[in-house]
Design a protein around this motif. Structure first.
Motif, PDB file in Angstrom:
ATOM      1  N   ASP A  43       5.294   6.274 -10.772  1.00  0.00           N
ATOM      2  CA  ASP A  43       5.054   7.711 -10.628  1.00  0.00           C
ATOM      3  C   ASP A  43       3.962   7.957  -9.597  1.00  0.00           C
ATOM      4  OD1 ASP A  43       6.907   8.458 -12.658  1.00  0.00           O
ATOM      5  OD2 ASP A  43       5.403   7.992 -14.182  1.00  0.00           O
ATOM      6  N   VAL A  44       3.018   7.027  -9.531  1.00  0.00           N
ATOM      7  CA  VAL A  44       1.907   7.110  -8.580  1.00  0.00           C
ATOM      8  C   VAL A  44       1.563   5.690  -8.131  1.00  0.00           C
ATOM      9  CG1 VAL A  44       0.117   6.987 -10.375  1.00  0.00           C
ATOM     10  CG2 VAL A  44      -0.404   8.081  -8.210  1.00  0.00           C
ATOM     11  N   VAL A  45       1.100   5.567  -6.881  1.00  0.00           N
ATOM     12  CA  VAL A  45       0.687   4.267  -6.358  1.00  0.00           C
ATOM     13  C   VAL A  45      -0.776   4.369  -5.931  1.00  0.00           C
ATOM     14  CG1 VAL A  45       1.031   2.533  -4.559  1.00  0.00           C
ATOM     15  CG2 VAL A  45       3.009   3.699  -5.557  1.00  0.00           C
ATOM     16  N   VAL A  46      -1.589   3.420  -6.386  1.00  0.00           N
ATOM     17  CA  VAL A  46      -3.005   3.358  -6.026  1.00  0.00           C
ATOM     18  C   VAL A  46      -3.182   2.220  -5.034  1.00  0.00           C
ATOM     19  CG1 VAL A  46      -5.344   2.930  -6.874  1.00  0.00           C
ATOM     20  CG2 VAL A  46      -3.719   4.237  -8.281  1.00  0.00           C
ATOM     21  N   VAL A  47      -3.844   2.506  -3.921  1.00  0.00           N
ATOM     22  CA  VAL A  47      -4.189   1.471  -2.938  1.00  0.00           C
ATOM     23  C   VAL A  47      -5.708   1.362  -2.938  1.00  0.00           C
ATOM     24  CG1 VAL A  47      -4.084   0.732  -0.527  1.00  0.00           C
ATOM     25  CG2 VAL A  47      -2.159   2.005  -1.532  1.00  0.00           C
ATOM     26  N   ASN A  48      -6.220   0.254  -3.444  1.00  0.00           N
ATOM     27  CA  ASN A  48      -7.657   0.022  -3.481  1.00  0.00           C
ATOM     28  C   ASN A  48      -7.994  -1.021  -2.423  1.00  0.00           C
ATOM     29  OD1 ASN A  48     -10.328   0.200  -4.457  1.00  0.00           O
ATOM     30  ND2 ASN A  48     -10.028  -1.659  -5.650  1.00  0.00           N
ATOM     31  N   THR A  49      -8.946  -0.683  -1.562  1.00  0.00           N
ATOM     32  CA  THR A  49      -9.253  -1.583  -0.458  1.00  0.00           C
ATOM     33  C   THR A  49     -10.748  -1.616  -0.170  1.00  0.00           C
ATOM     34  OG1 THR A  49      -8.630  -2.160   1.805  1.00  0.00           O
ATOM     35  CG2 THR A  49      -8.952   0.174   1.331  1.00  0.00           C
ATOM     36  N   CYS A  50     -11.119  -2.512   0.665  1.00  0.00           N
ATOM     37  CA  CYS A  50     -12.488  -2.637   1.127  1.00  0.00           C
ATOM     38  C   CYS A  50     -12.621  -1.895   2.444  1.00  0.00           C
ATOM     39  CB  CYS A  50     -12.817  -4.123   1.320  1.00  0.00           C
ATOM     40  SG  CYS A  50     -14.449  -4.395   2.008  1.00  0.00           S
ATOM     41  N   GLY A  51     -13.555  -0.982   2.526  1.00  0.00           N
ATOM     42  CA  GLY A  51     -13.750  -0.215   3.745  1.00  0.00           C
ATOM     43  C   GLY A  51     -14.571  -0.925   4.797  1.00  0.00           C
ATOM     44  N   PHE A  52     -15.039  -2.123   4.487  1.00  0.00           N
ATOM     45  CA  PHE A  52     -15.894  -2.853   5.422  1.00  0.00           C
ATOM     46  C   PHE A  52     -15.135  -3.895   6.230  1.00  0.00           C
ATOM     47  CE2 PHE A  52     -18.700  -1.459   1.985  1.00  0.00           C
ATOM     48  CZ  PHE A  52     -19.578  -0.687   2.720  1.00  0.00           C
TER      49      PHE A  52
END
Length: 73
Positions: A43-52
């Motif tokens: 239903d929803v997709v989360v993309v968690n990432t490192c901004g560095f």
């Protein structure tokens, strides 16, 4: 009984992002979300990432830009 909301999850980047992802997934499960292995089933997709890390930022933008069957119509 209503169907539990589903979430797809992508974790990219540094080891801290991985730890954060595990914490987020634990919280989502506690709130009743079912984690699914594909975007198509979510239903929803989360993309968690490192901004560095530049490569992680680029990879996350590619993952976000990839259309799902629901939005490609």
């Amino acid at each position: 009984m209503s169907k539990a909301p589903t979430v797809g999850f992508v974790s990219l980047g540094c080891p801290k992002a991985t730890v954060d992802s595990e914490r987020i997934l634990t919280q989502l499960r506690m709130e009743g979300y079912q984690v699914v292995p594909t975007y198509q089933d979510a239903d929803v997709v989360v993309v968690n990432t490192c901004g560095f890390i530049d490569s992680a930022k680029a990879e996350s933008l590619d993952a976000i830009a990839r259309p799902s069957p629901r939005t490609a119509r």
